[in-house]
Design a protein around this motif. Structure first.
Motif, mmCIF file in Angstrom:
data_model
loop_
_atom_site.group_PDB
_atom_site.id
_atom_site.type_symbol
_atom_site.label_atom_id
_atom_site.label_comp_id
_atom_site.label_asym_id
_atom_site.label_seq_id
_atom_site.Cartn_x
_atom_site.Cartn_y
_atom_site.Cartn_z
ATOM 1 N N PRO A 94 42.360 33.494 56.836
ATOM 2 C CA PRO A 94 42.959 32.241 57.347
ATOM 3 C C PRO A 94 44.165 31.771 56.530
ATOM 4 O O PRO A 94 45.169 31.334 57.100
ATOM 5 C CB PRO A 94 41.809 31.232 57.241
ATOM 6 C CG PRO A 94 40.576 32.057 57.199
ATOM 7 C CD PRO A 94 40.938 33.318 56.489
ATOM 8 N N LEU A 95 44.085 31.860 55.200
ATOM 9 C CA LEU A 95 45.182 31.361 54.359
ATOM 10 C C LEU A 95 46.379 32.310 54.357
ATOM 11 O O LEU A 95 47.472 31.919 53.934
ATOM 12 C CB LEU A 95 44.687 31.155 52.926
ATOM 13 C CG LEU A 95 43.630 30.058 52.747
ATOM 14 C CD1 LEU A 95 43.209 29.950 51.292
ATOM 15 C CD2 LEU A 95 44.155 28.716 53.243
ATOM 16 N N LEU A 96 46.169 33.536 54.830
ATOM 17 C CA LEU A 96 47.261 34.507 54.884
ATOM 18 C C LEU A 96 47.939 34.517 56.249
ATOM 19 O O LEU A 96 48.797 35.355 56.513
ATOM 20 C CB LEU A 96 46.703 35.902 54.560
ATOM 21 C CG LEU A 96 47.676 36.941 53.998
ATOM 22 C CD1 LEU A 96 48.233 36.489 52.667
ATOM 23 C CD2 LEU A 96 46.983 38.285 53.850
ATOM 24 N N LYS A 97 47.567 33.590 57.124
ATOM 25 C CA LYS A 97 48.080 33.604 58.490
ATOM 26 C C LYS A 97 49.611 33.506 58.566
ATOM 27 O O LYS A 97 50.244 34.251 59.333
ATOM 28 C CB LYS A 97 47.430 32.486 59.313
ATOM 29 C CG LYS A 97 47.718 32.600 60.794
ATOM 30 C CD LYS A 97 47.038 31.494 61.574
ATOM 31 C CE LYS A 97 45.565 31.726 61.705
ATOM 32 N NZ LYS A 97 44.919 30.737 62.613
ATOM 33 N N TYR A 134 38.132 31.300 45.619
ATOM 34 C CA TYR A 134 37.265 32.470 45.447
ATOM 35 C C TYR A 134 36.166 32.183 44.417
ATOM 36 O O TYR A 134 35.029 32.632 44.573
ATOM 37 C CB TYR A 134 38.091 33.680 45.014
ATOM 38 C CG TYR A 134 39.110 34.125 46.040
ATOM 39 C CD1 TYR A 134 38.727 34.836 47.174
ATOM 40 C CD2 TYR A 134 40.456 33.821 45.879
ATOM 41 C CE1 TYR A 134 39.659 35.229 48.127
ATOM 42 C CE2 TYR A 134 41.395 34.213 46.814
ATOM 43 C CZ TYR A 134 40.992 34.914 47.936
ATOM 44 O OH TYR A 134 41.915 35.296 48.869
ATOM 45 N N GLU A 135 36.512 31.444 43.377
ATOM 46 C CA GLU A 135 35.512 31.114 42.352
ATOM 47 C C GLU A 135 34.405 30.243 42.936
ATOM 48 O O GLU A 135 33.223 30.451 42.650
ATOM 49 C CB GLU A 135 36.196 30.403 41.186
ATOM 50 C CG GLU A 135 37.131 31.307 40.396
ATOM 51 C CD GLU A 135 38.016 30.530 39.437
ATOM 52 O OE1 GLU A 135 37.948 29.274 39.447
ATOM 53 O OE2 GLU A 135 38.791 31.166 38.698
ATOM 54 N N ALA A 136 34.781 29.285 43.777
ATOM 55 C CA ALA A 136 33.778 28.424 44.419
ATOM 56 C C ALA A 136 32.906 29.242 45.373
ATOM 57 O O ALA A 136 31.677 29.031 45.437
ATOM 58 C CB ALA A 136 34.466 27.297 45.178
ATOM 59 N N ALA A 137 33.519 30.191 46.082
ATOM 60 C CA ALA A 137 32.754 31.033 47.012
ATOM 61 C C ALA A 137 31.791 31.945 46.255
ATOM 62 O O ALA A 137 30.664 32.187 46.719
ATOM 63 C CB ALA A 137 33.712 31.866 47.855
ATOM 64 N N ILE A 179 47.459 32.236 47.167
ATOM 65 C CA ILE A 179 46.154 31.640 47.467
ATOM 66 C C ILE A 179 45.482 31.226 46.152
ATOM 67 O O ILE A 179 45.322 32.058 45.250
ATOM 68 C CB ILE A 179 45.252 32.633 48.241
ATOM 69 C CG1 ILE A 179 45.922 33.031 49.560
ATOM 70 C CG2 ILE A 179 43.881 32.021 48.501
ATOM 71 C CD1 ILE A 179 45.167 34.108 50.332
ATOM 72 N N PRO A 180 45.082 29.974 46.000
ATOM 73 C CA PRO A 180 44.458 29.526 44.743
ATOM 74 C C PRO A 180 43.168 30.298 44.436
ATOM 75 O O PRO A 180 42.325 30.482 45.321
ATOM 76 C CB PRO A 180 44.162 28.044 44.997
ATOM 77 C CG PRO A 180 45.082 27.653 46.103
ATOM 78 C CD PRO A 180 45.249 28.868 46.958
#
Length: 309
Positions: free
Chosen positions: A225-228, A205-208, A200-201
């Motif tokens: 969601p990205l770990l689905k 997380y930095e933007a969040a 996952i980039p």
């Protein structure tokens, strides 16, 4: 047409054939690489599966002549109270083990991908049990939970508490099996989750964080969601493992007390090699295959095939 032109045409024809051969080789190369695996899979998985399916419609006992009896073995299984008890044991075990290992392995993986001190040591500690044979794991936990010689009961008695019948009480025997399984398998699925989490980039997380999102919101709205796709893989592997559990239980409880920890694979083994009812055992194996297939299809539908939306 002069000799020079003929020579040029011959060179062009040779080059054309050479390019065509190179293209064919490039197309065939991947199939040749997977051919050994395919042959092994076909010979040792596909062929025995069809043989087992054939035996499930017979009264084969391994020695006598094979007689076709239709669906009698399946009828025997579906009308057997003992079979449904064993099936219930397996289902309850899977219902406990799958979410426990899923949540614990995901939580540990999420912690161990962060920059913490001695994370390599902790990764090794959690992964180490997966390298031990399931039989050894069962015997180890038998020494821990043994009714009369277990470490846990010794500690309970030393502080004045009543020892617990870990392996002779139906409820606690199931708890013992679940604890042993979770301890042995967390590390394997932790590694799978770590691979998924690290893909996952970090920019998400930095933007969040800039938007002021909390850790829980980042986990729920980004990680989950990205770990689905990874989660779907883990769920399928866990489901298959839980329904085919055998060696750990055999070493820890032997399927007791009173078959309360006997699961489907052990039950099939008993009918195959101890009672000699290979036809009936094959029918139960086919039923187990379809049960796992149905649950896998449900998981695919529920997770939309692991697609990220």
């Amino acid at each position: 047409m002069g000799p020079h032109v003929k020579e040029q045409n011959a060179l062009k024809t040779t080059k054309r054939f050479s390019l065509r051969n190179d293209k064919i080789k490039r197309q065939l190369a991947p199939y040749l690489f997977v051919l050994p695996n395919f042959l092994i899979f076909f010979i040792f998985i596909v062929v025995p599966a069809f043989v087992g399916l054939f035996y499930s419609f017979t009264d084969f006992d391994g020695l006598s002549d094979i007689n076709f009896i239709g669906f009698e073995n399946y009828q025997k299984a579906f009308t057997s109270s003992e079979y449904w008890k064993i099936f219930g044991n397996t289902f309850i075990y899977a219902l406990a083990v799958v979410p426990l290992i899923f949540v614990c392995s995901l939580g540990i993986a999420n912690l161990l991908i962060k920059e913490i001190r001695a994370k390599g040591f902790f990764r090794a500690i959690f992964y180490w049990p997966t390298m031990i044979s399931a039989i050894i794991v069962g015997l180890t936990w038998k020494w821990i939970f043994g009714d009369s010689f277990g470490i846990v009961n010794y500690l309970l008695e030393s502080i004045g508490l009543t020892p617990i019948k870990w392996l002779s009480d139906p409820f606690f025997a199931k708890i013992s099996v679940i604890i042993g399984t979770v301890w042995a398998r967390i590390g394997f699925f932790m590694v799978i989750f770590m691979a998924g989490l690290q893909s996952i980039p970090t920019s998400y997380y930095e933007a969040a964080q800039i938007d002021g999102a909390s850790r829980f919101k980042m986990f729920w709205n980004i990680t989950v969601p990205l770990l689905k796709p990874t989660s779907l893989l883990v769920l399928i592997l866990l489901l298959i493992e839980s329904f085919k559990q055998y060696p750990l239980v055999l070493a820890l409880t032997g399927g007791g007390p009173a078959k309360e920890t006997t699961f489907l694979v052990q039950y099939i083994y008993e009918y195959s090699f101890e009672k000699g009812e290979l036809g009936y055992a094959s029918a139960m194996s086919v039923i187990l295959f379809f049960v796992i297939a149905i649950f896998t299809i449900i998981q695919f539908k529920w997770t939309r095939g692991g697609r990220i939306e």
